[in-house]
Each structure stands twice: as structure tokens, then as C-alpha cells.
Design a protein around this motif. Structure first.
Motif, short mmCIF file in Angstrom:
data_model
loop_
_atom_site.label_atom_id
_atom_site.label_comp_id
_atom_site.label_asym_id
_atom_site.label_seq_id
_atom_site.Cartn_x
_atom_site.Cartn_y
_atom_site.Cartn_z
N GLY A 121 0.79 -1.22 0.00
CA GLY A 121 0.00 0.00 0.00
C GLY A 121 0.83 1.27 0.00
O GLY A 121 2.02 1.27 0.29
N VAL A 148 -6.97 3.82 -6.89
CA VAL A 148 -6.54 4.28 -5.57
C VAL A 148 -5.83 5.63 -5.61
O VAL A 148 -6.19 6.55 -4.86
CB VAL A 148 -5.67 3.21 -4.89
N LEU A 171 -9.78 7.79 -5.70
CA LEU A 171 -9.86 7.68 -4.25
C LEU A 171 -8.87 8.58 -3.53
O LEU A 171 -8.83 8.61 -2.30
CB LEU A 171 -9.63 6.22 -3.82
N TYR A 172 -8.10 9.32 -4.27
CA TYR A 172 -7.08 10.23 -3.73
C TYR A 172 -7.32 11.66 -4.20
O TYR A 172 -7.56 12.57 -3.40
CB TYR A 172 -5.71 9.73 -4.15
N ASP A 188 -1.79 -1.70 -4.24
CA ASP A 188 -3.23 -1.57 -4.42
C ASP A 188 -3.83 -1.02 -3.12
O ASP A 188 -3.11 -0.44 -2.31
CB ASP A 188 -3.86 -2.91 -4.82
N ALA A 189 -5.11 -1.23 -2.92
CA ALA A 189 -5.79 -0.66 -1.76
C ALA A 189 -5.27 -1.26 -0.46
O ALA A 189 -5.17 -2.49 -0.32
CB ALA A 189 -7.29 -0.91 -1.87
N ALA A 198 -7.11 3.37 1.48
CA ALA A 198 -7.01 3.35 0.01
C ALA A 198 -7.16 4.71 -0.65
O ALA A 198 -8.22 5.07 -1.15
CB ALA A 198 -8.06 2.39 -0.57
N GLY A 199 -6.11 5.50 -0.61
CA GLY A 199 -6.14 6.81 -1.24
C GLY A 199 -6.55 7.91 -0.30
O GLY A 199 -6.00 9.03 -0.34
#
Length: 796
Positions: free
Chosen positions: A295, A334, A338-339, A367-368, A372-373
Motif C-alpha cells: 500500500g 486508488v 480515491l485520492y 493496491d488498496a 485506500a487513497g
């Protein structure tokens, strides 16, 4: 059975129904499942970050005890298996092939190059260790910035320059204009370093093939068994989806790392088909370090434009996101949706522009990981907000208060796509400051200045987006999945109830929280209700558990299905009582006529008649079960304020997390005990990143933190007792009003602990920024360098 309780289950801090089996060691995990005749698989993994594969001498192990077969990349190719697919497609995204077993090249330490199948696990691992593989080492890159340099080694020939994607969001022109007019600008270059999730249960898969029916059974450690079934059947194995049943029994933690489709799941499915016997694989911890998706790993340059009186005018971000050697399921989403969409935080920021470059490297795929982000965005914006407050000589709390979105401004359209549905940030800030006695902490900090023990107070206000939504929108943005959830409620003739959900529990307490929702709606004892999940053969389709979606999306689907049940039961009761449906009320588990309580039918009476259908409304079908699908109209937006207090020994650099308090707002709490447990675990994970954990690689891609001797996980004595508080701002667009809480602790605590460390170093030495993790050596050296002193020998 009727329920005479006067208080509701929703909101009660009930002990988890699932805990007795966990604390007594009677849980049933994938590795506990035993099928007679099972063979065992051992993975042969590349010791090189990048290598051309030569001959694999399968003859070297075929006569070793118990060896049944050796599989190579050629076997995967001959079987016609597809590449492991990507689940979120960005425009012009580069997606290099990701075979279950490498065929020509290994692209990171831990990449699978062969598999040994044997009668026992020990025999398989012995043979795997003895298998002779010819490697030709190739140049490798490990950091995103190094991978983008001219002449850098290519991870994949079909990914020019190692760039998988370019993505941006916001209005560049408006942001440039804001910066051009701003009297003050603050900038920071930082790294959000890489992490390994480390759930207590390593990944495991057990597959069985039945030739007569062509059906596969896969037990696996999955957060979303239906997604596993869909991707493995349709995109990898090329078999009808209904021919694959996926069961995810008890799962010992996921943190995002068990969302994805991995090579090992494909391998055991192929092996059971080829050999006609069940095949199992369970990771060693050393394997998990180099095979589980990792991550974070961002390199970012950010700038904040502010006015002289402390108003934020603009925010500019440029991020390099290290994706590792392959694109995995959520990897492109992500560091983008998600960011980038969370870079507004809880503030009124008129103009934002962000660029993200996704970069391939010779490292384990990224990845997540819990949050996650959202943790990456929170750390970035809260770090630069602190720096702006320092620049203006303002208290960090007051700088935040000055820039909060106000309660009467919701719904609030941000410059980065999201529309916040609701929020009220100042009460959470005020409550947290009062709970921690913030003024007293500042006074203590001033008293300790200049001593060998200095104090840091980190205060951050954060927001997260949970429950990806709606399906049509995320589909337009590149998601290759829906974001609705399903629930089925089945009432048996005896009045006992089964709930089926597409959400999956791996520590969230579904088996308690979901029955709490149902017990209130049905008005029966919670003991009469069971939750079923994790088996694609028993429940409606569902999208699993990630992104703190279970309560907001899965719980809402359950609420809708329960409503269908009670509506039907009222119709049956009205028929039996010879009354109008409008005259029937449901209270205490009894259906009665308003104003004539002596005329009533119990929950059991109605459930039994629904199945007997002896005296039954002509327009109703017999039976008593209902299914509902809920597709949310928007994300939900939990928020809060977290305050960390650290004490730093300036002689050694050791950072002690002395105290931690938080106020979270996740809407109405279904079960406060479960919610607090989620926050506790999340805080521990977030502070682990800030102070201890670092999945470090050298410049050539060799992994330097592959055991707990090198990778420092937080222990009980690293964390203090937490002070937990809540405010309640319901979400306006789901039937429960709930938001997510599972990731909040991690999203907030990394930023809070980092803020505390930097607060101490700023007030003591004027250090504006230092990258995490804040190890004793790093902090000690920074203090010495800032004070202009030369490091002394250990014996001085």
C-alpha cells in the motif's frame, strides 16, 4: 416469539456474537478446511527483482518424496488461461499481462516462476526449494522517480517510459490564477512510504474440481467472494460463472489486501483440474511480504496558496504513484479517484488542481490498503495545512476553523468532483480539543521547550468518502463493477430468521450489527436472527466489503428487504384479523388492530401462516422472504478531529506516543462497541505507518523488509489508551443515515501522529518537514542537524 423490549437494539454496545468462537480457537478459516485427498502447492518465487527466465529443470525434483507435478508458465499458457485482469480502467491505461505463473520474465522479488504440487506441504516446500531455475538478472527500478528517469530500465516493454497512466483533476487555469494572486505560498515535497498490510491470517486457497459436473469449489481468504467468482470464472478460467462456487469462511483480517485476485487462486484451480484432486496453498509469512498487494508509495510535490489572514486560496498537487510490477484490481483507482477527489478535505478551497502519474516498477504490486487513497490525501493536505499555520504563526486549530466548510453550506460542491452531502466540522473539533484539554497541552509544550524531552501536539481534521456510488457514475469513471449491495431476508415457519448479505465480514462484526438492524425492524429477539455471508452458493449477488461500505450500502439493502417482510406480514395479519391493512400496527413483535389490542397475531403466527397458506390472502404468494438491492445515490462522508500527543527524547530521537484522542462522526452508531474497536485498530495501523513501518526497497528493487526483524509492526506497548468520542451527523441519502467507520482511524491517525512529531520539531528546532516513518535515528539526526551540532561517537 415476541419481543417485549422497550429499547432498541440499534445503538446498543452489544458484545459481538462471533467473538466466542474466535477467542476459543474454534473459528473456521480456509486453512482449517480439510478435504480428503488434498494435495499441497508450494510456490517457487523469483529472488530477483527483474530476470529473464531460462530453463526450469522439472526433472530435478520429480523423484523427490511426494512430488506429483511441477507447473510452469507454459502450463498456464497451454491451458489457455487469461491474464489476471484490472478492475478499474482509466483512459489510455497501460495494462501489461499478468499471468498466473511468469513465462518469460520475473518482474519483482516474489513473482511466481513455478509451482510444485506434492502430497504434503512439507514435501512440496522441500521440492520447491530444490527446483533448479535459470535466471538472467536484468536491470531493475524500485522508486517511481527513478523509473521515470531517462534511460531507466523498463519493467515491461509495452509500457513506454514505465508510465501506466497520466491523470488529472481540477481546474488548472483557476488554480494558477489563485497562486498568481496569493500573497503567501507554502510548498512541501514528501513521500508517503510503502506498507505491508500483515493481516493475522495469511492468504490461503483450497480448490476442488468435480469432472462429472464441471464444477469448481474454491475456499479462499476473500473480502468479496462474488467478485472473486466473477473475475476468476469469466476472465481467467473462461468457465460459466455458475460452475464456480467461492466460499470465504472466517477471515482473519483483510485491510484491503484480500480484495484482489491473486496468482495463487488461479494456480490451485488449474492444478485441481489437471490432477483431479483437491489442491491447497497457504502462505508463509515470508511469502506474504513479497506476494500480498502493498500500500501507499507516493512521491508528491504540493503547494498551498493562502492569504495573509489565513484563508486558503488554492491547492496544487503533483504525485508520482508507484504501482509496482503489475496492475491489480483497484490499483488505477486508488491514487486517482480515491485520492485526487479527496484533496479538498474539510476546507473551502476555491481552486484545486492535481496531476497523478502512475508508474510501473520492479516491486510488489501496490493496491488498496486500509483507507485506500484517503489516508494519502489526508496526510498530504493536513501536513501542508500545518505548515501554512506555522508560516502565519497561527495555532493549527484556529487555521483549520477559519477554513472549515460551514454547516449551512451543505450539500457542498468541491473543485474536485465530489459533492459532500452533509457535515458539521466545528463541533467535532471543539469536542476533541475539550476532551484532550488542548490549551493545557500547549502550555506544557512551552514549559518543556529546550529540555531533553519535548512535546508535540498534532491536531488534524479529516474527511473520507465511503461506499463508492452510484454504480452508473463509477462505471463512467472506469470501474468494471457495480457498487450496489444486496440482501435477502428469510423468515422460517418457526419465526426464526436468516439474513443473507453480499457484504463480507472479516473483523467488522456483521454477525452482530446486521441482526441489530433486523431485530428492531422485525421486533423479535436478536437471538432469533442469524447472518449468512461469504458463500456465493447461498446468497444473492453482492460486491463484498471494502471502502467502509458494509453498513451504509449493505445495511441499507438489509433495511429495504426487512421493510418488504414487515409489509407482507401486515397484509397477512390484516387478513387473519379481518381488518384493513391501515388498521394493523406492529409493536413488540405482535400485529394488532389499532384501538383493539386484544385482537392480535404474533410474529410466529404470521410466519407459520405464510408457509401453511391455509387462511391466506388471495393476492399474496406463500412464503416469507424478500430480496432487496440498494444502489446509493452518493458516497457517505464521515469526518472527525484527531489529536495525538508525542514526547520526543532529544538525546536519542525516540518518539513516544503519549496520548491520543479522537472525535469521529460516522452518523448514527449501530453498535458503539464495534465502532470503537474499529477506531482502535485503525489508529494502531496509522500510527504504525507514522512511527515504525516501512516496506523499503533498495535502488535495484531488492526488498529490505521481508520479516518482522526488519519490518516494525506496532506492539501493545507502542500505543497508549485512546480517548474516543463521537458527534452524529446523519447521511441524508440512505435509510439508516449511517456512514463508514472501519477506515477512519487509519485515515486520520497517520496524519495526526505525523503532525505531532513535526509540531514538536518545528517548535523546538524550526524543522518544517521530515518524511515518515519517524524512527529514532531519523529524528535524532534531524534535531542534531537543525541545532548545528555534529553527531558524537557512541562512547562520548
Amino acid at each position: 416469539m415476541t419481543d417485549s423490549r422497550s429499547e432498541k437494539y440499534f445503538g446498543q454496545a452489544l458484545k459481538r456474537k462471533e467473538d466466542p468462537r474466535f477467542i476459543t480457537g474454534t473459528g473456521n478459516y480456509t486453512d482449517d478446511v480439510v478435504i480428503p485427498g488434498t494435495l499441497h502447492a508450494a510456490m517457487v518465487r523469483s529472488p530477483y527483482p527483474h530476470a529473464k527466465l531460462g530453463a526450469i529443470n522439472t526433472e530435478s525434483v520429480k523423484d523427490m518424496p511426494g512430488v506429483v507435478r511441477v507447473l510452469t508458465g507454459q502450463d498456464v499458457k497451454d491451458a489457455g488461461l487469461g491474464s489476471i485482469p484490472v478492475g478499474w480502467l482509466l483512459p489510455e491505461l497501460k495494462t501489461p499481462a499478468h499471468p498466473a505463473i511468469a513465462l518469460d520474465e520475473a518482474n519483482h522479488v516474489g513473482d511466481i516462476v513455478a509451482v510444485v504440487i506434492a502430497e504434503t506441504r512439507a514435501q512440496a516446500e522441500d521440492a520447491a526449494a530444490a527446483l533448479e531455475v535459470d535466471y538472467e538478472a536484468l536491470p531493475a527500478v524500485s522508486s517511481a522517480s527513478a523509473a521515470l528517469k531517462d534511460g531507466a530500465a523498463l519493467v515491461h516493454d509495452d509500457v513506454p517510459g514505465n508510465v501506466a497512466f497520466h491523470w488529472e483533476i481540477g481546474d488548472e487555469a483557476a488554480t494558477n490564477e489563485a497562486f498568481g494572486a496569493a500573497p503567501r505560498k507554502v510548498s512541501v515535497k514528501l513521500k508517503n512510504h510503502r506498507l505491508v498490510a500483515n493481516p493475522i491470517e495469511p492468504r490461503s486457497s483450497l480448490a476442488q474440481f468435480t469432472p462429472a459436473s464441471g464444477e469448481y469449489l474454491l475456499y479462499t481468504t476473500s473480502q468479496n467472494p462474488h467478485i472473486h467468482r466473477l473475475i476468476l470464472a469469466a476472465f481467467v478460467m473462461s468457465i460459466p460463472e455458475h460452475k464456480l462456487r467461492v466460499i470465504s469462511p472466517d477471515v482473519g483480517g483483510g485491510f484491503g489486501t484480500k480484495i484482489f485476485q491473486y496468482q495463487e487462486e488461479v494456480i490451485v484451480l488449474l492444478a485441481t483440474r489437471l490432477l483431479g484432486r483437491p489442491v491447497k496453498w497457504t502462505a508463509r509469512r515470508s511469502e506474504a511480504f513479497v506476494s500480498d498487494a502493498q500500500g501507499r508509495d507516493h512521491e508528491t510535490v504540493a503547494q498551498l496558496a493562502v492569504s495573509d489572514d489565513g484563508k486558503i486560496l488554492g491547492f496544487r498537487v503533483n504525485t508520482l504513484a508507484n504501482l509496482g510490477a503489475y496492475q491489480t484490481l483497484f490499483a488505477p483507482a486508488v491514487p486517482t479517484y480515491l485520492y485526487g477527489t479527496l484533496l479538498n478535505g474539510v476546507y473551502k478551497i476555491p481552486a484545486i488542481h492535481a496531476k497523478v502519474t502512475g508508474v510501473m516498477t520492479n516491486t510488489v504490486p501496490v493496491d488498496a490498503y486500509r483507507g485506500a487513497g484517503r489516508p494519502e490525501a489526508t496526510y498530504l493536505i493536513e501536513r501542508i495545512v500545518d505548515m501554512a499555520a506555522h508560516e502565519l504563526n497561527m495555532d493549527p486549530a484556529e487555521f483549520r476553523r477559519k477554513n472549515f466548510i460551514q454547516e449551512d453550506e451543505f450539500p457542498y460542491q468541491t473543485p474536485v468532483a465530489l459533492v459532500y452531502d452533509s457535515g458539521n466540522y466545528e463541533p467535532a473539533l471543539d469536542k476533541a480539543m475539550g476532551m484532550m484539554n488542548y490549551p493545557a497541552l500547549r502550555e506544557e509544550q512551552a514549559r518543556m521547550k529546550g529540555s531533553n524531552k519535548i512535546l508535540g501536539v498534532g491536531l488534524i481534521s479529516f474527511l473520507e468518502a465511503c461506499g463508492l456510488a452510484p454504480s452508473a457514475l463509477v462505471g463512467q469513471l472506469g470501474a468494471q463493477a457495480g457498487q450496489w449491495e444486496s440482501s435477502l431476508v428469510r423468515v422460517h415457519p418457526t419465526g426464526k430468521v436468516e439474513l443473507f448479505t453480499g457484504s463480507h465480514s472479516h473483523g467488522q462484526g456483521h454477525e452482530t450489527a446486521f441482526p441489530q438492524i433486523a431485530a428492531d425492524e422485525l421486533q423479535i429477539p436478536i437471538e432469533d436472527i442469524d447472518l449468512i455471508h461469504g458463500d456465493t452458493g447461498r446468497m444473492p449477488y453482492g460486491w463484498g466489503t471494502y471502502g467502509s461500505r458494509s453498513a451504509a450500502v449493505g445495511g441499507s439493502a438489509l433495511k429495504m428487504a426487512l421493510g418488504k417482510i414487515t409489509t407482507k406480514m401486515k397484509k397477512i395479519a390484516a387478513h387473519l384479523l379481518e381488518a384493513s391493512v391501515d388498521d394493523v400496527e406492529h409493536e413488540g413483535g405482535v400485529f394488532r388492530i389499532k384501538g383493539a389490542p386484544e385482537k392480535s397475531k404474533t410474529f410466529f403466527d404470521i410466519a407459520l401462516m405464510a408457509h401453511l397458506a391455509h387462511n391466506y390472502p388471495e393476492d399474496l404468494e406463500p412464503g416469507l422472504e424478500a430480496t432487496a438491492f440498494y444502489d446509493p445515490k452518493n458516497f457517505v462522508y464521515p469526518f472527525g478531529t484527531h489529536i495525538a500527543v508525542v514526547e520526543i527524547d532529544t538525546d536519542t530521537g525516540h518518539v513516544k506516543l503519549r496520548n491520543y484522542g479522537c472525535v469521529d462522526d460516522c452518523g448514527p452508531l449501530i453498535n458503539p462497541l464495534i465502532a470503537e474497536g474499529q477506531v482502535h485498530g485503525g489508529i494502531a495501523q496509522g500510527m504504525g505507518q507514522a512511527l515504525l513501518e516501512d516496506a523499503a526497497y533498495d535502488d535495484e528493487g531488492n526488498f529490505l523488509a521481508g520479516t518482522y526483524m526488519e519490518y516494525a509492526m506496532p506492539r501493545a506497548d507502542d500505543v497508549p489508551s485512546f480517548q474516543i468520542g463521537h458527534t452524529v451527523t446523519p447521511s441524508p441519502h440512505n435509510p439508516l443515515g449511517v456512514k463508514g467507520i472501519g477506515e477512519a482511524g487509519t485515515i486520520a491517525s497517520t496524519a495526526a501522529v505525523a503532525s505531532a512529531v513535526m509540531d514538536a520539531l518545528w517548535h523546538e528546532c524550526g524543522i518544517a518537514h521530515l518524511d515518515m516513518p519517524y524512527t529514532a535515528e531519523k529524528v535524532w539526526k534531524a534535531i542534531r542537524d537543525a541545532r548545528g551540532a555534529q553527531p558524537q561517537a557512541a562512547d562520548d
